[in-house]
Scaffold this motif. Structure first.
Motif, PDB file in Angstrom:
ATOM      1  N   ASN A   7     -47.591  46.980 -31.541  1.00 36.96           N
ATOM      2  CA  ASN A   7     -48.493  46.682 -30.429  1.00 36.96           C
ATOM      3  C   ASN A   7     -47.805  47.083 -29.132  1.00 36.96           C
ATOM      4  O   ASN A   7     -46.619  47.402 -29.142  1.00 36.96           O
ATOM      5  CB  ASN A   7     -48.822  45.173 -30.429  1.00 36.96           C
ATOM      6  CG  ASN A   7     -50.252  44.891 -30.062  1.00 36.96           C
ATOM      7  OD1 ASN A   7     -50.825  45.590 -29.230  1.00 36.96           O
ATOM      8  ND2 ASN A   7     -50.842  43.864 -30.640  1.00 36.96           N
ATOM      9  N   ASP A   8     -48.534  47.023 -28.023  1.00 39.24           N
ATOM     10  CA  ASP A   8     -47.889  47.363 -26.754  1.00 39.24           C
ATOM     11  C   ASP A   8     -47.173  46.141 -26.177  1.00 39.24           C
ATOM     12  O   ASP A   8     -47.383  45.009 -26.620  1.00 39.24           O
ATOM     13  CB  ASP A   8     -48.936  47.859 -25.742  1.00 39.24           C
ATOM     14  CG  ASP A   8     -49.838  46.747 -25.278  1.00 39.24           C
ATOM     15  OD1 ASP A   8     -50.857  46.506 -25.940  1.00 39.24           O
ATOM     16  OD2 ASP A   8     -49.514  46.071 -24.277  1.00 39.24           O
ATOM     17  N   VAL A   9     -46.316  46.410 -25.200  1.00 40.49           N
ATOM     18  CA  VAL A   9     -45.754  45.339 -24.370  1.00 40.49           C
ATOM     19  C   VAL A   9     -46.480  45.399 -23.035  1.00 40.49           C
ATOM     20  O   VAL A   9     -46.233  46.299 -22.235  1.00 40.49           O
ATOM     21  CB  VAL A   9     -44.236  45.532 -24.119  1.00 40.49           C
ATOM     22  CG1 VAL A   9     -43.696  44.401 -23.249  1.00 40.49           C
ATOM     23  CG2 VAL A   9     -43.468  45.622 -25.425  1.00 40.49           C
ATOM     24  N   SER A  10     -47.436  44.484 -22.857  1.00 41.22           N
ATOM     25  CA  SER A  10     -48.022  44.302 -21.521  1.00 41.22           C
ATOM     26  C   SER A  10     -47.148  43.247 -20.870  1.00 41.22           C
ATOM     27  O   SER A  10     -47.154  42.079 -21.281  1.00 41.22           O
ATOM     28  CB  SER A  10     -49.472  43.816 -21.624  1.00 41.22           C
ATOM     29  OG  SER A  10     -50.305  44.859 -22.059  1.00 41.22           O
ATOM     30  N   CYS A  11     -46.360  43.656 -19.880  1.00 40.94           N
ATOM     31  CA  CYS A  11     -45.305  42.763 -19.359  1.00 40.94           C
ATOM     32  C   CYS A  11     -45.886  41.456 -18.830  1.00 40.94           C
ATOM     33  O   CYS A  11     -45.272  40.397 -18.958  1.00 40.94           O
ATOM     34  CB  CYS A  11     -44.537  43.452 -18.248  1.00 40.94           C
ATOM     35  SG  CYS A  11     -43.719  44.964 -18.779  1.00 40.94           S
ATOM     36  N   CYS A  15     -50.820  39.165 -23.806  1.00 38.70           N
ATOM     37  CA  CYS A  15     -51.555  39.689 -24.953  1.00 38.70           C
ATOM     38  C   CYS A  15     -50.574  40.508 -25.782  1.00 38.70           C
ATOM     39  O   CYS A  15     -49.358  40.458 -25.535  1.00 38.70           O
ATOM     40  CB  CYS A  15     -52.746  40.535 -24.491  1.00 38.70           C
ATOM     41  SG  CYS A  15     -52.276  41.976 -23.519  1.00 38.70           S
ATOM     42  N   SER A  16     -51.067  41.211 -26.759  1.00 39.68           N
ATOM     43  CA  SER A  16     -50.254  42.142 -27.559  1.00 39.68           C
ATOM     44  C   SER A  16     -48.958  41.470 -28.052  1.00 39.68           C
ATOM     45  O   SER A  16     -48.996  40.368 -28.576  1.00 39.68           O
ATOM     46  CB  SER A  16     -49.920  43.410 -26.773  1.00 39.68           C
ATOM     47  OG  SER A  16     -51.012  43.825 -26.007  1.00 39.68           O
ATOM     48  N   LEU A  17     -47.810  42.124 -27.814  1.00 35.00           N
ATOM     49  CA  LEU A  17     -46.560  41.585 -28.373  1.00 35.00           C
ATOM     50  C   LEU A  17     -46.126  40.280 -27.723  1.00 35.00           C
ATOM     51  O   LEU A  17     -45.453  39.470 -28.373  1.00 35.00           O
ATOM     52  CB  LEU A  17     -45.428  42.617 -28.239  1.00 35.00           C
ATOM     53  CG  LEU A  17     -45.507  43.795 -29.206  1.00 35.00           C
ATOM     54  CD1 LEU A  17     -44.302  44.718 -29.026  1.00 35.00           C
ATOM     55  CD2 LEU A  17     -45.582  43.337 -30.665  1.00 35.00           C
ATOM     56  N   LEU A 115     -65.762  50.296 -24.417  1.00 35.46           N
ATOM     57  CA  LEU A 115     -64.401  50.712 -24.773  1.00 35.46           C
ATOM     58  C   LEU A 115     -63.443  50.335 -23.640  1.00 35.46           C
ATOM     59  O   LEU A 115     -63.831  50.332 -22.469  1.00 35.46           O
ATOM     60  CB  LEU A 115     -64.351  52.232 -24.970  1.00 35.46           C
ATOM     61  CG  LEU A 115     -64.958  52.797 -26.260  1.00 35.46           C
ATOM     62  CD1 LEU A 115     -65.104  54.317 -26.157  1.00 35.46           C
ATOM     63  CD2 LEU A 115     -64.119  52.436 -27.481  1.00 35.46           C
ATOM     64  N   TYR A 116     -62.189  50.002 -23.976  1.00 37.86           N
ATOM     65  CA  TYR A 116     -61.165  49.797 -22.942  1.00 37.86           C
ATOM     66  C   TYR A 116     -60.860  51.132 -22.274  1.00 37.86           C
ATOM     67  O   TYR A 116     -61.112  52.206 -22.850  1.00 37.86           O
ATOM     68  CB  TYR A 116     -59.856  49.273 -23.560  1.00 37.86           C
ATOM     69  CG  TYR A 116     -59.918  47.870 -24.106  1.00 37.86           C
ATOM     70  CD1 TYR A 116     -60.481  46.822 -23.382  1.00 37.86           C
ATOM     71  CD2 TYR A 116     -59.380  47.585 -25.358  1.00 37.86           C
ATOM     72  CE1 TYR A 116     -60.515  45.540 -23.894  1.00 37.86           C
ATOM     73  CE2 TYR A 116     -59.405  46.290 -25.881  1.00 37.86           C
ATOM     74  CZ  TYR A 116     -59.974  45.272 -25.143  1.00 37.86           C
ATOM     75  OH  TYR A 116     -60.008  44.002 -25.648  1.00 37.86           O
ATOM     76  N   ALA A 117     -60.252  51.059 -21.075  1.00 36.88           N
ATOM     77  CA  ALA A 117     -59.884  52.266 -20.319  1.00 36.88           C
ATOM     78  C   ALA A 117     -59.050  53.190 -21.201  1.00 36.88           C
ATOM     79  O   ALA A 117     -58.122  52.743 -21.882  1.00 36.88           O
ATOM     80  CB  ALA A 117     -59.072  51.847 -19.092  1.00 36.88           C
ATOM     81  N   PHE A 207     -61.172  36.220 -21.797  1.00 39.37           N
ATOM     82  CA  PHE A 207     -59.732  36.407 -21.656  1.00 39.37           C
ATOM     83  C   PHE A 207     -59.277  37.570 -22.513  1.00 39.37           C
ATOM     84  O   PHE A 207     -59.565  37.613 -23.717  1.00 39.37           O
ATOM     85  CB  PHE A 207     -58.975  35.159 -22.139  1.00 39.37           C
ATOM     86  CG  PHE A 207     -59.033  34.001 -21.210  1.00 39.37           C
ATOM     87  CD1 PHE A 207     -58.072  33.821 -20.227  1.00 39.37           C
ATOM     88  CD2 PHE A 207     -60.056  33.060 -21.317  1.00 39.37           C
ATOM     89  CE1 PHE A 207     -58.124  32.742 -19.376  1.00 39.37           C
ATOM     90  CE2 PHE A 207     -60.110  31.974 -20.463  1.00 39.37           C
ATOM     91  CZ  PHE A 207     -59.139  31.807 -19.490  1.00 39.37           C
ATOM     92  N   CYS A 208     -58.544  38.476 -21.903  1.00 40.50           N
ATOM     93  CA  CYS A 208     -57.872  39.521 -22.660  1.00 40.50           C
ATOM     94  C   CYS A 208     -56.786  38.816 -23.487  1.00 40.50           C
ATOM     95  O   CYS A 208     -56.154  37.884 -23.005  1.00 40.50           O
ATOM     96  CB  CYS A 208     -57.220  40.456 -21.644  1.00 40.50           C
ATOM     97  SG  CYS A 208     -56.744  41.999 -22.309  1.00 40.50           S
ATOM     98  N   GLY A 209     -56.621  39.197 -24.711  1.00 40.07           N
ATOM     99  CA  GLY A 209     -55.553  38.592 -25.521  1.00 40.07           C
ATOM    100  C   GLY A 209     -56.052  37.583 -26.531  1.00 40.07           C
ATOM    101  O   GLY A 209     -55.291  37.161 -27.410  1.00 40.07           O
TER     102      GLY A 209
HETATM  103  O1  PXL Z   1     -55.505  42.424 -26.097  1.00 40.93           O
HETATM  104  C1  PXL Z   1     -56.081  43.630 -25.972  1.00 40.93           C
HETATM  105  C2  PXL Z   1     -55.251  44.561 -25.146  1.00 40.93           C
HETATM  106  C3  PXL Z   1     -54.013  44.942 -25.581  1.00 40.93           C
HETATM  107  N1  PXL Z   1     -53.223  45.770 -24.874  1.00 40.93           N
HETATM  108  C4  PXL Z   1     -53.617  46.249 -23.694  1.00 40.93           C
HETATM  109  C5  PXL Z   1     -54.868  45.898 -23.189  1.00 40.93           C
HETATM  110  C6  PXL Z   1     -55.701  45.042 -23.930  1.00 40.93           C
HETATM  111  C7  PXL Z   1     -57.006  44.663 -23.400  1.00 40.93           C
HETATM  112  O2  PXL Z   1     -57.438  45.034 -22.369  1.00 40.93           O
HETATM  113  O3  PXL Z   1     -55.231  46.378 -22.008  1.00 40.93           O
HETATM  114  C8  PXL Z   1     -52.731  47.155 -22.915  1.00 40.93           C
END
Ligand code: PXL
Length: 274
Positions: A7-11, A15-17, A115-117, A207-209
C-alpha cells in the motif's frame, strides 16, 4: 504468521499503511510492508500533496527478500500507483505467497461514485485481472460498480447482481459501504455461492481510509484464525464504531479516522471469539 501489506504511505491522513500497520500489529500479527508510493497526505480532499512513486525501488526490495527465502501467509494489496504496479503485485503473489497462503485484494480506485485522482479506465481493466488472482476482494460500492460494470449506486436488488458478477472474478467478493437510507451494509458471497449481508446504522460522514481500516481488521482477524464470516462481522462492527466516533470527534475529516480509540473494544471482541 506473517502478513505483507502492499500500500502507499500517506504521511498524514490515516489510511493505507498508517492504518494497516497499527491495526494488524494490534491483532498480534507481524505486518511487513511494501510501500508503493509516498505522499505528503492522501489525495481525498487535500490539494498540493506530493506523490513519489516507488516502483523503481520495488525490484531491489523483492530481490533482497528472495535471498532471505521470505514467504507470507497473507498478502493484502491496497492503493497502487500505476498499472505497472499491478503487474508487480501479481509477481509478488506468485513468488512470495506461502503454500496455502491467502491473497486479499482491496481494489482501491475510487469512492462516492467517482475514480480517485489519477485513475483511468485502463487501470480498472487491469485491476479486474488482479482480482482474478485473489482469494478475497474487498471493493467498496464504487469499486464494485466499476469492476462489475454496473451503474452507481447499487440498491439492495442490484447489489445481488453485482455480487454475482464479481464471483466470476473472485470466489469470495466482499462489497463494503452499500448504503440504503439509514443503513449501511457489507454484502459477500462465500465459496459455496451463498450470499449474505451484514447491516449497521449508516453514520453520516465520509472518511478516506475507512476501507483500509476494514481491510486491515478483516485480514488481522483471518490471520488470527477466525472464520471469514466472523472476520467480516468484526471488521464491519469496528469500522462502524470508528466512523460513529470520528464523525463527532474529528472536525476536519480529511485528517482521518480516530481508529486508535476503538482498537481496544475491537481486540476484546476478537479475543473473545473462538
Ligand atoms: O484509502 C484510500 C486511499 C489510499 N491511498 C491514497 C488515497 C486514498 C483515498 O483517497 O488518496 C493515496
Amino acid at each position: 504468521m506473517r502478513v505483507l501489506a502492499i500500500n502507499d504511505v500517506s504521511c498524514v491522513g490515516k489510511c493505507s499503511l498508517t492504518a494497516a500497520l497499527p491495526i494488524i500489529s494490534a491483532c498480534g500479527i507481524e505486518c511487513n510492508v511494501l510501500p508503493t508510493a509516498i505522499l505528503s497526505t492522501h489525495t481525498g480532499g487535500f490539494t498540493g500533496y506530493t506523490f513519489r512513486d516507488l516502483t523503481e525501488d520495488i525490484g531491489g526490495i523483492l530481490k533482497h527478500w528472495k535471498t532471505l527465502g521470505l514467504k507470507f501467509d497473507y498478502i493484502l494489496s491496497g492503493y497502487l500507483g500505476s498499472t505497472e504496479q499491478i503487474d508487480l503485485v501479481s509477481s509478488v503473489k506468485k513468488e512470495f505467497l506461502a503454500d496455502g497462503g491467502k491473497f486479499v485484494v482491496d481494489p482501491v480506485m475510487g469512492d462516492s461514485g467517482a475514480l480517485y485522482a489519477g485513475f483511468t479506465d485502463e487501470f480498472v481493466e487491469k485491476m479486474r485481472g488482479l482480482c482474478r488472482e485473489a482469494d478475497y476482494i474487498l471493493p467498496n460500492m464504487t469499486e464494485a460498480c466499476l469492476l462489475a460494470d454496473m451503474p452507481y449506486p447499487l440498491t439492495k436488488k442490484t447489489a445481488s447482481e453485482a455480487l454475482e458478477r464479481l464471483t466470476k472474478l473472485c470466489p469470495f467478493p466482499i462489497v463494503t459501504g452499500i448504503t440504503d437510507n439509514r443503513e449501511i451494509s457489507v454484502y459477500f458471497t462465500n465459496r459455496s455461492g451463498c450470499a449474505y449481508s451484514i447491516t449497521h446504522e449508516n453514520v453520516e460522514g465520509f472518511f478516506c481510509g475507512a476501507g483500509d481500516v476494514f481491510a486491515s481488521a478483516f485480514v488481522g482477524a483471518l490471520a488470527r484464525g477466525k472464520h471469514e464470516a466472523d472476520a467480516i462481522a468484526l471488521a464491519s462492527e469496528f469500522v462502524t464504531a470508528v466512523i460513529r466516533r470520528s464523525s463527532k470527534e474529528v472536525p476536519d475529516k480529511r485528517f482521518g479516522l480516530n481508529f486508535e480509540a476503538e482498537i481496544f473494544p475491537f481486540l476484546k471482541q476478537l479475543n473473545s471469539l473462538k
